[in-house]
Design a protein around this motif. Structure first.
Motif, mmCIF file in Angstrom:
data_model
loop_
_atom_site.group_PDB
_atom_site.id
_atom_site.type_symbol
_atom_site.label_atom_id
_atom_site.label_comp_id
_atom_site.label_asym_id
_atom_site.label_seq_id
_atom_site.Cartn_x
_atom_site.Cartn_y
_atom_site.Cartn_z
ATOM 1 N N THR A 293 0.839 -1.205 0.000
ATOM 2 C CA THR A 293 0.000 0.000 0.000
ATOM 3 C C THR A 293 0.871 1.250 0.000
ATOM 4 O OG1 THR A 293 -1.703 -1.198 1.227
ATOM 5 C CG2 THR A 293 -1.859 1.196 1.215
ATOM 6 N N ALA A 294 1.939 1.229 0.767
ATOM 7 C CA ALA A 294 2.864 2.369 0.803
ATOM 8 C C ALA A 294 3.465 2.614 -0.573
ATOM 9 C CB ALA A 294 3.963 2.135 1.831
ATOM 10 N N PHE A 295 3.865 1.550 -1.253
ATOM 11 C CA PHE A 295 4.487 1.683 -2.574
ATOM 12 C C PHE A 295 3.483 2.235 -3.586
ATOM 13 C CE2 PHE A 295 6.137 0.007 -6.647
ATOM 14 C CZ PHE A 295 7.364 0.646 -6.628
ATOM 15 N N VAL A 296 2.258 1.712 -3.571
ATOM 16 C CA VAL A 296 1.225 2.203 -4.486
ATOM 17 C C VAL A 296 0.904 3.667 -4.182
ATOM 18 C CG1 VAL A 296 -1.209 1.941 -5.146
ATOM 19 C CG2 VAL A 296 0.253 -0.079 -4.939
ATOM 20 N N LEU B 257 8.267 5.006 7.763
ATOM 21 C CA LEU B 257 8.649 3.682 7.267
ATOM 22 C C LEU B 257 10.116 3.389 7.567
ATOM 23 C CD1 LEU B 257 6.812 3.633 3.815
ATOM 24 C CD2 LEU B 257 6.277 2.218 5.808
ATOM 25 N N LEU B 258 10.967 4.396 7.373
ATOM 26 C CA LEU B 258 12.394 4.217 7.664
ATOM 27 C C LEU B 258 12.636 3.960 9.143
ATOM 28 C CD1 LEU B 258 13.999 6.909 5.343
ATOM 29 C CD2 LEU B 258 14.292 4.428 5.188
ATOM 30 N N SER B 259 11.856 4.573 10.000
ATOM 31 C CA SER B 259 12.022 4.314 11.441
ATOM 32 C C SER B 259 11.642 2.872 11.764
ATOM 33 C CB SER B 259 11.221 5.310 12.277
ATOM 34 O OG SER B 259 9.842 5.091 12.134
ATOM 35 N N THR C 42 18.611 -1.198 2.644
ATOM 36 C CA THR C 42 18.149 -2.220 1.689
ATOM 37 C C THR C 42 16.669 -2.104 1.340
ATOM 38 O OG1 THR C 42 17.768 -3.786 3.501
ATOM 39 C CG2 THR C 42 19.919 -3.890 2.381
ATOM 40 N N SER C 43 15.976 -1.110 1.835
ATOM 41 C CA SER C 43 14.556 -0.972 1.493
ATOM 42 C C SER C 43 14.368 0.135 0.463
ATOM 43 C CB SER C 43 13.738 -0.668 2.748
ATOM 44 O OG SER C 43 13.867 0.688 3.107
ATOM 45 N N TRP C 44 13.261 0.095 -0.220
ATOM 46 C CA TRP C 44 12.944 1.139 -1.189
ATOM 47 C C TRP C 44 12.539 2.440 -0.495
ATOM 48 C CZ3 TRP C 44 8.254 3.582 -1.468
ATOM 49 C CH2 TRP C 44 7.203 3.004 -0.762
ATOM 50 N N HIS C 45 12.281 2.372 0.797
ATOM 51 C CA HIS C 45 11.825 3.544 1.541
ATOM 52 C C HIS C 45 12.857 4.673 1.522
ATOM 53 C CE1 HIS C 45 9.665 0.205 3.967
ATOM 54 N NE2 HIS C 45 8.984 0.496 2.874
ATOM 55 N N LEU C 46 14.139 4.333 1.551
ATOM 56 C CA LEU C 46 15.177 5.366 1.523
ATOM 57 C C LEU C 46 15.140 6.118 0.195
ATOM 58 C CD1 LEU C 46 17.533 6.769 2.907
ATOM 59 C CD2 LEU C 46 19.037 4.995 1.989
#
Length: 190
Positions: free
Chosen positions: A27-30, A76-78, A91-95
Motif C-alpha cells: 500500500t505504501a508503494f502504491v 517507514l524508515l524508522s 536495503t529498502s525502497w523507503h530510503l
C-alpha cells in the motif's frame, strides 16, 4: 502565529491516531507511485498556467504532497531501523522514496517561491502536507484519527485555521516595502 500554533496543537491532540504494530508495504508503494503521478500532473499544470500566482499556489500543493509523502517515508524508515538496523534502511525502497520525494519537494517549493510571494504557496503546502501524511498514516499504518463526527469536524476546523493563520503569517512581510529591499540586497551581486 498564535492562531496557527493553537490550531496545530489542537489538531495533534484531537487526531491522536492509534496504530497497529505493522504496516502495509505494498500500500505504501502504491501510495508513493500515485503521489508521484499526482505531483507530475500538478507540475505540468502549473507550467501551463500563464498566471504566476496561480502557478505558485498549485506548486505549493505539489510540494505539500511531496512533504506529506516524505513524512510517511520517514516513518517507514524508522520501522526499517527498528526491525533491521542500518541494513534495513539501506536495503529498502523507503530510503529512495524519502530522498526522491524530499528533493522533489524542495525543488518544487523553490520554484513556487520564485513565481510569487511566500504567502501564495506556503499555506497550501503546509495544509496539504498534513492531509497527505494523515491519509498515508490511515492507509499504510492503519492509524485512526478522530473517530467521532465532532472530532472530524474539529480536525477540519483546525486545518482551516492553520491555513488562514499561515496565510496571514506569510503575508505579514510581503506588504512591507523594506522586506523587498532587503531581498534585493541579498540577490544583488555587487
Amino acid at each position: 502565529m498564535t492562531l496557527t500554533t493553537a490550531a496545530l496543537g489542537i489538531f495533534v491532540v484531537v487526531a491522536d491516531p492509534t496504530a497497529g504494530e505493522t504496516y502495509q508495504d505494498r500500500t505504501a508503494f502504491v501510495f508513493w507511485l500515485i503521489g508521484l503521478g499526482v505531483i507530475a500532473l500538478i507540475v505540468l499544470a502549473a507550467s501551463r498556467l500563464g498566471h504566476p500566482m496561480r502557478a505558485s499556489a498549485l506548486l505549493g500543493v505539489g510540494s505539500g504532497v511531496c512533504f506529506g509523502m516524505t513524512a510517511g517515508m520517514l516513518k517507514l524508515l524508522s520501522h526499517d531501523f527498528a526491525d533491521h538496523g542500518l541494513v534495513g534502511i539501506l536495503t529498502s525502497w523507503h530510503l529512495l522514496g524519502q530522498v526522491l520525494t524530499g528533493l522533489l519537494g524542495v525543488a518544487i517549493n523553490q520554484r513556487a517561491y520564485q513565481l510569487a510571494a511566500l504567502s501564495v504557496s506556503m499555506p497550501a503546502l503546509n495544509v496539504v502536507s498534513v492531509l497527505v501524511s494523515l491519509v498515508f498514516g490511515v492507509l499504510v499504518f492503519h492509524e485512526i484519527p478522530a473517530e467521532t463526527p465532532s472530532g472530524i469536524i474539529a480536525l477540519a476546523l483546525c486545518l482551516l485555521l492553520m491555513f488562514l493563520g499561515l496565510r496571514m503569517l506569510a503575508s505579514v512581510h510581503s506588504d512591507d516595502p523594506s522586506a523587498s529591499d532587503v531581498m534585493g540586497a541579498v540577490h544583488d551581486p555587487r
